[in-house]
Design a protein around this motif. Structure first.
Motif, PDB file in Angstrom:
ATOM      1  N   LEU A 106     -45.410   6.006  16.908  1.00 53.97           N
ATOM      2  CA  LEU A 106     -43.957   5.803  16.894  1.00 53.97           C
ATOM      3  C   LEU A 106     -43.396   5.915  15.476  1.00 53.97           C
ATOM      4  N   ALA A 107     -44.136   5.377  14.512  1.00 50.35           N
ATOM      5  CA  ALA A 107     -43.679   5.479  13.126  1.00 50.35           C
ATOM      6  C   ALA A 107     -43.624   6.936  12.677  1.00 50.35           C
ATOM      7  N   HIS A 108     -44.620   7.696  13.066  1.00 50.71           N
ATOM      8  CA  HIS A 108     -44.696   9.105  12.637  1.00 50.71           C
ATOM      9  C   HIS A 108     -43.675   9.978  13.359  1.00 50.71           C
ATOM     10  N   THR A 109     -43.562   9.843  14.668  1.00 52.56           N
ATOM     11  CA  THR A 109     -42.728  10.750  15.455  1.00 52.56           C
ATOM     12  C   THR A 109     -41.251  10.367  15.435  1.00 52.56           C
ATOM     13  N   VAL A 110     -40.961   9.070  15.395  1.00 50.55           N
ATOM     14  CA  VAL A 110     -39.561   8.614  15.490  1.00 50.55           C
ATOM     15  C   VAL A 110     -38.995   8.233  14.130  1.00 50.55           C
ATOM     16  N   LEU A 111     -39.669   7.335  13.434  1.00 48.75           N
ATOM     17  CA  LEU A 111     -39.104   6.816  12.173  1.00 48.75           C
ATOM     18  C   LEU A 111     -39.147   7.860  11.067  1.00 48.75           C
ATOM     19  N   ARG A 112     -40.301   8.494  10.848  1.00 52.24           N
ATOM     20  CA  ARG A 112     -40.382   9.508   9.805  1.00 52.24           C
ATOM     21  C   ARG A 112     -39.610  10.762  10.183  1.00 52.24           C
ATOM     22  N   PRO A 172     -33.308   2.464  16.235  1.00 50.29           N
ATOM     23  CA  PRO A 172     -33.951   3.237  17.297  1.00 50.29           C
ATOM     24  C   PRO A 172     -34.296   2.305  18.460  1.00 50.29           C
ATOM     25  N   LEU A 173     -34.078   2.769  19.670  1.00 54.67           N
ATOM     26  CA  LEU A 173     -34.337   1.967  20.868  1.00 54.67           C
ATOM     27  C   LEU A 173     -35.644   2.400  21.513  1.00 54.67           C
ATOM     28  N   ASP A 202     -44.485  -7.547  18.902  1.00 51.18           N
ATOM     29  CA  ASP A 202     -45.026  -8.015  17.626  1.00 51.18           C
ATOM     30  C   ASP A 202     -45.960  -7.000  16.974  1.00 51.18           C
ATOM     31  N   TYR A 203     -46.432  -6.015  17.741  1.00 50.79           N
ATOM     32  CA  TYR A 203     -47.409  -5.049  17.239  1.00 50.79           C
ATOM     33  C   TYR A 203     -46.811  -3.652  17.076  1.00 50.79           C
ATOM     34  N   LEU A 204     -45.504  -3.533  17.264  1.00 55.74           N
ATOM     35  CA  LEU A 204     -44.826  -2.246  17.143  1.00 55.74           C
ATOM     36  C   LEU A 204     -43.899  -2.265  15.935  1.00 55.74           C
ATOM     37  N   PRO A 205     -43.458  -1.120  15.450  1.00 53.94           N
ATOM     38  CA  PRO A 205     -42.615  -1.093  14.245  1.00 53.94           C
ATOM     39  C   PRO A 205     -41.367  -1.959  14.408  1.00 53.94           C
ATOM     40  N   GLU A 206     -41.119  -2.824  13.428  1.00 53.77           N
ATOM     41  CA  GLU A 206     -40.024  -3.778  13.544  1.00 53.77           C
ATOM     42  C   GLU A 206     -38.655  -3.102  13.468  1.00 53.77           C
ATOM     43  N   ASP A 207     -38.616  -1.853  13.052  1.00 56.62           N
ATOM     44  CA  ASP A 207     -37.349  -1.125  13.007  1.00 56.62           C
ATOM     45  C   ASP A 207     -36.728  -0.966  14.397  1.00 56.62           C
TER      46      ASP A 207
END
Length: 217
Positions: free
Chosen positions: A206-212, A21-22, A41-46
């Motif tokens: 971002l983890a909830h809306t994009v990754l999950r 994901p970009l 450094d404070y955002l999801p490493e994905d």
């Protein structure tokens, strides 16, 4: 004079970006592409993070368009700047699983303008201590389509932000409520900046809306 291809700072080498994901970052007034990369450094490493430099050199840094209080400001100046970013994005977005945007201060105006131009192209948008520009019926903005689509949007700011005036805050609040799936959080004693608590909330958003969301798809 704008550049045909913006200067972009990447968090990952090209060989490691495909399929990720970009997240595209837009800095504030008089800053540059390095200004927000510390957030990585404070955002999801994905995420692969791309920080874009504004096109117009000014003072110690760059600006996306004239300040709204300047005589030479126009909605066309915003559109011109975002058009270049949109063209660049066309060349890179296909390599990624999704595209999200994050803008700080004036960069939030850039991120929201890009969202309004391409209402169905972004997984999520983050606006930090920033604002939205009035469209003034410019056809570049597809607000009606966006209002139907309701992209997840995180808006964080300090109630006492000394830079963004109350009139722009009022307009921004009303616009976000009407056109996005809004998550709004206020932070005390942050001023016109970003703090660690807010970064934690952005990471969760971002983890909830994009990754999950991608895992469920």
């Amino acid at each position: 004079m704008t550049e045909p291809n913006p200067v972009v700072l990447w968090s990952k080498p090209e060989a490691e970006r495909a399929g990720t994901p970009l997240l595209v970052l837009f800095h504030g007034y008089l800053a540059n592409e390095e200004d927000l990369m510390g957030l990585a450094d404070y955002l999801p490493e994905d995420f692969t993070i791309a920080s874009v430099r504004a096109p117009q050199a000014m003072g110690p840094g760059y600006t996306w368009f004239p300040l709204m209080s300047d005589a030479d400001y126009s909605v066309e100046s915003v559109v011109d700047s975002v058009t270049d970013v949109s063209a660049w994005l066309d060349g890179v977005s296909g390599a990624h699983s999704s595209v999200s945007l994050l803008g700080f201060s004036m960069g939030m105006a850039v991120a929201t303008t890009l969202l309004r131009h391409r209402p169905q192209d972004f997984a999520a948008v983050v606006g930090l201590s920033g604002f939205v520009v009035p469209a003034e019926e410019n056809p570049f903005f597809h607000d009606g389509e966006l209002a139907q689509h309701k992209v997840p949007f995180f808006w964080g700011r300090d109630q006492a932000d000394p830079v963004i005036d109350p009139q722009r805050i009022e307009y921004t609040h009303a616009w976000l409520n009407g056109h996005t799936a809004l998550t709004k959080i206020l932070y005390s004693n942050m001023g016109h900046g970003i703090n660690m608590q807010e970064l934690g909330h952005v990471k969760e958003f971002l983890a909830h809306t994009v990754l999950r969301g991608a895992q469920k798809a």
